[in-house]
Write a protein that holds these residues in place. Structure first.
Motif, PDB file in Angstrom:
ATOM      1  N   ASP A   1     -37.221  45.519  15.943  1.00  0.00           N
ATOM      2  CA  ASP A   1     -37.351  45.428  17.397  1.00  0.00           C
ATOM      3  C   ASP A   1     -37.289  46.831  17.988  1.00  0.00           C
ATOM      4  O   ASP A   1     -36.211  47.366  18.228  1.00  0.00           O
TER       5      ASP A   1
ATOM      6  N   THR B   1     -37.980  47.879  20.904  1.00  0.00           N
ATOM      7  CA  THR B   1     -37.918  47.900  22.367  1.00  0.00           C
ATOM      8  C   THR B   1     -37.126  49.095  22.900  1.00  0.00           C
ATOM      9  O   THR B   1     -36.002  49.340  22.458  1.00  0.00           O
TER      10      THR B   1
ATOM     11  N   ARG C   1     -42.641  55.421  20.577  1.00  0.00           N
ATOM     12  CA  ARG C   1     -43.362  55.023  19.357  1.00  0.00           C
ATOM     13  C   ARG C   1     -44.131  56.203  18.797  1.00  0.00           C
ATOM     14  O   ARG C   1     -44.694  57.016  19.543  1.00  0.00           O
TER      15      ARG C   1
ATOM     16  N   HIS D   1     -41.748  54.045  25.453  1.00  0.00           N
ATOM     17  CA  HIS D   1     -41.929  52.612  25.684  1.00  0.00           C
ATOM     18  C   HIS D   1     -42.526  52.349  27.070  1.00  0.00           C
ATOM     19  O   HIS D   1     -43.486  51.606  27.224  1.00  0.00           O
TER      20      HIS D   1
ATOM     21  N   GLU E   1     -50.232  47.984  25.490  1.00  0.00           N
ATOM     22  CA  GLU E   1     -49.906  46.796  24.684  1.00  0.00           C
ATOM     23  C   GLU E   1     -50.006  47.105  23.190  1.00  0.00           C
ATOM     24  O   GLU E   1     -49.114  46.767  22.409  1.00  0.00           O
ATOM     25  N   ALA E   2     -51.100  47.748  22.826  1.00  0.00           N
ATOM     26  CA  ALA E   2     -51.328  48.038  21.397  1.00  0.00           C
ATOM     27  C   ALA E   2     -50.265  48.996  20.860  1.00  0.00           C
ATOM     28  O   ALA E   2     -49.741  48.814  19.757  1.00  0.00           O
ATOM     29  N   GLU E   3     -49.919  50.009  21.662  1.00  0.00           N
ATOM     30  CA  GLU E   3     -48.919  50.983  21.204  1.00  0.00           C
ATOM     31  C   GLU E   3     -47.532  50.343  21.060  1.00  0.00           C
ATOM     32  O   GLU E   3     -46.748  50.727  20.195  1.00  0.00           O
ATOM     33  N   LEU E   4     -47.261  49.337  21.895  1.00  0.00           N
ATOM     34  CA  LEU E   4     -45.965  48.657  21.807  1.00  0.00           C
ATOM     35  C   LEU E   4     -45.802  47.905  20.485  1.00  0.00           C
ATOM     36  O   LEU E   4     -44.687  47.575  20.085  1.00  0.00           O
ATOM     37  N   GLU E   5     -46.918  47.640  19.815  1.00  0.00           N
ATOM     38  CA  GLU E   5     -46.859  46.954  18.515  1.00  0.00           C
ATOM     39  C   GLU E   5     -46.372  47.874  17.396  1.00  0.00           C
ATOM     40  O   GLU E   5     -45.982  47.406  16.332  1.00  0.00           O
TER      41      GLU E   5
ATOM     42  N   GLU F   1     -44.195  49.861  15.003  1.00  0.00           N
ATOM     43  CA  GLU F   1     -42.782  49.680  14.634  1.00  0.00           C
ATOM     44  C   GLU F   1     -42.064  50.980  14.315  1.00  0.00           C
ATOM     45  O   GLU F   1     -40.838  51.026  14.277  1.00  0.00           O
TER      46      GLU F   1
END
Ligand code: UD1
Ligand code: CA
Length: 453
Positions: free
Chosen positions: A132, A134, A138, A153, A158-162, A164
């Protein structure tokens, strides 16, 4: 290679909801920032600069023992801005390592690995894989796996938030290049902050290969923002310390019920029962055993000595083969020789007790020098304080102090003297003789107990 360490510690730490600056909250008995400065020191050959803000004076005073320079960041304009404040103090350094005052468990070994991995290049990042991610920045890599940039963050798509792989914030960089990169960053982002992490994209654009490495434990890179996280880090650290002790040959009745807030040096076959708290530097000799519910602060316990349940021992030393407790209290400056016995409800302060002497029950001994082989009877009190000054009681070898004796200091009890029970001794009691102060016992033959009318 001269290493400059910059420690960021200017944040307010609002979520602690405390008057105390966040970095002064304690973990295992030391301020968070103290842990970080110890780690910086452990890396060696470093110049350390702490960037402080909130509660700065108190922070500086509390950590005055550390050899570091301090710079104030008056307004917290971002991590990049914070590092900029420190760089003028880093002239002459080859590299800059960035640490955080609220991330206390980072290990010297992890930082060494980061520095080794980045030794051939001008920028290295400590990154981690989080299930996670969050809230974290990234790490954006290209198809070939090369690091391109970091995206916070709050600024991510959206894609960058994926992604890990996160930025832990720990960074090593060439000092001159860091200077240059930081002069080129701006605050055009959602938080209107100067992001330290923007140097990553600048380095990549300058063609610098960006090295990365990972911490041994994720806990090393967890920051502390509130008291829940503080408690979690405390448990993690205590567990690690307990495991290290067990590996060194210490038996712990329950590793989750020992708290070491300082340093415990234990020889082999020491055993420690539950709910023991260690503060400051404590040494336990081979085979010593500590019973449940004891507090040991800055003390030295000899080989094979048994400390039974519920004892408090501070700033004192106990010889070998001794037996303390249950329910004994040794206050500062007590020196007990080998084979001394101290029993329940006995308080000893600023005193020496010679080999094999016994103080077993309900006694106060303060400002006393007690020889060897002495027996101090139950309920004996050294009256060391006259309301203004403290006075010394000296008891010679092999003396026997009868129960419930008051020794009104300054007073000398000779070697081998016997004091009758219940005495109030105000003058010297000669060696080898019986001394007692006692009203004669009388019996009234014709006396009748009153009866109810
Ligand atoms: C930062 C990183 C983020 C990373 C995360 C890891 C940036 C821009 N982002 O985010 O990529 O994933 O850490 O925890 O660096 N501080 C100052 N002065 C300032 C601002 C911050 O001293 O002006 C100190 C804070 O006290 C804190 C640390 O720097 O110890 C990090 O600051 P914070 O604002 O918490 O950064 P994050 O948003 O967590
Ligand atoms: Ca943070």
């Amino acid at each position: 290679m001269k290493l400059g360490v910059v420690v960021l510690a200017a944040g307010k730490g609002k979520r602690m909801r405390s008057r105390l600056p966040k970095v002064l909250h304690q973990l295992a008995g030391r301020p968070l920032l103290g842990h970080v400065l110890d780690t910086a020191r452990a890396i060696g050959n470093t110049r350390v600069c702490v960037v402080y803000g909130h509660g700065g004076e108190l922070v500086r005073r509390t950590l005055a023992d550390y050899d570091c320079t301090w710079v104030e960041q008056v307004q917290q304009l971002g991590t990049g801005h914070a590092v900029m404040q420190a760089l003028p103090r880093m002239q002459g350094m080859d590299r800059i390592l960035v640490l955080y005052g609220d991330v206390p468990l980072i290990q010297p070994g992890t930082l060494q690995t980061l520095m080794d991995e980045a030794a051939h290049t001008d920028l290295g990042l400590l990154t981690a894989m989080l299930g996670d991610p969050t809230g974290y920045g990234r790490i954006v890599r290209d198809g070939g796996g090369r690091v391109l940039r970091n995206v916070e963050h709050k600024d991510a798509t959206e894609a960058e938030l994926e992604i890990e792989e996160i930025n832990t914030g720990f960074m090593i960089a060439d000092r001159a290049r860091m200077d240059d990169w930081l002069s080129r960053i701006d605050n055009r982002n959602t938080q209107r902050e100067y992001y330290l992490t923007d140097v990553i994209a600048l380095a990549s654009r300058d063609g610098v290969e960006i090295a990365t490495s990972q911490p041994q434990f994720l806990e090393e890179v967890c920051g502390i923002n509130d008291r829940v996280q503080l408690a979690a880090q405390e448990r993690f650290l205590q567990r690690r310390q307990a495991e290290a002790l067990m590996r060194d040959g210490v038996t712990l009745a329950d590793p989750a019920r020992l708290d070491v807030r300082g340093r415990l040096y234990a020889e082999s076959d020491v055993s420690i029962d539950v709910n023991v708290v260690i503060e400051g530097e404590v040494h336990l000799g081979e085979g010593a055993s500590i019973g449940p519910n004891c507090l040991l602060r800055e003390c030295d316990i000899g080989r094979g000595t048994q400390v039974l349940a519920n004892c408090i021992i501070e700033h004192s030393s106990v010889g070998s083969g001794a037996r303390i407790g249950p329910f004994s209290r040794l206050r500062p400056e007590v020196i007990l020789a080998d084979h001394v016995h101290v029993g329940n409800f006995v308080e000893i302060k600023k005193s020496q007790v010679g080999e094999g002497s016994k103080v077993n029950h309900l006694t106060y001994v303060g400002d006393a020098r007690i020889g060897r082989g002495v027996n101090v009877g139950a309920g004996t009190i050294t009256c060391d304080y006259d309301g203004a000054n403290k006075h010394l009681t000296v008891i010679g070898d092999d003396a026997f102090i009868g129960s419930n004796t008051s020794l009104v200091a300054p007073v000398d009890i000779g070697a081998g003297a016997t004091i009758g029970a219940g005495s109030v001794v105000c003058r010297e009691a000669p060696a080898g003789k019986l001394t007692l102060t006692r009203a004669e016992q009388v019996t009234f033959d014709g006396w009748r107990r009153p009866s109810k009318k």
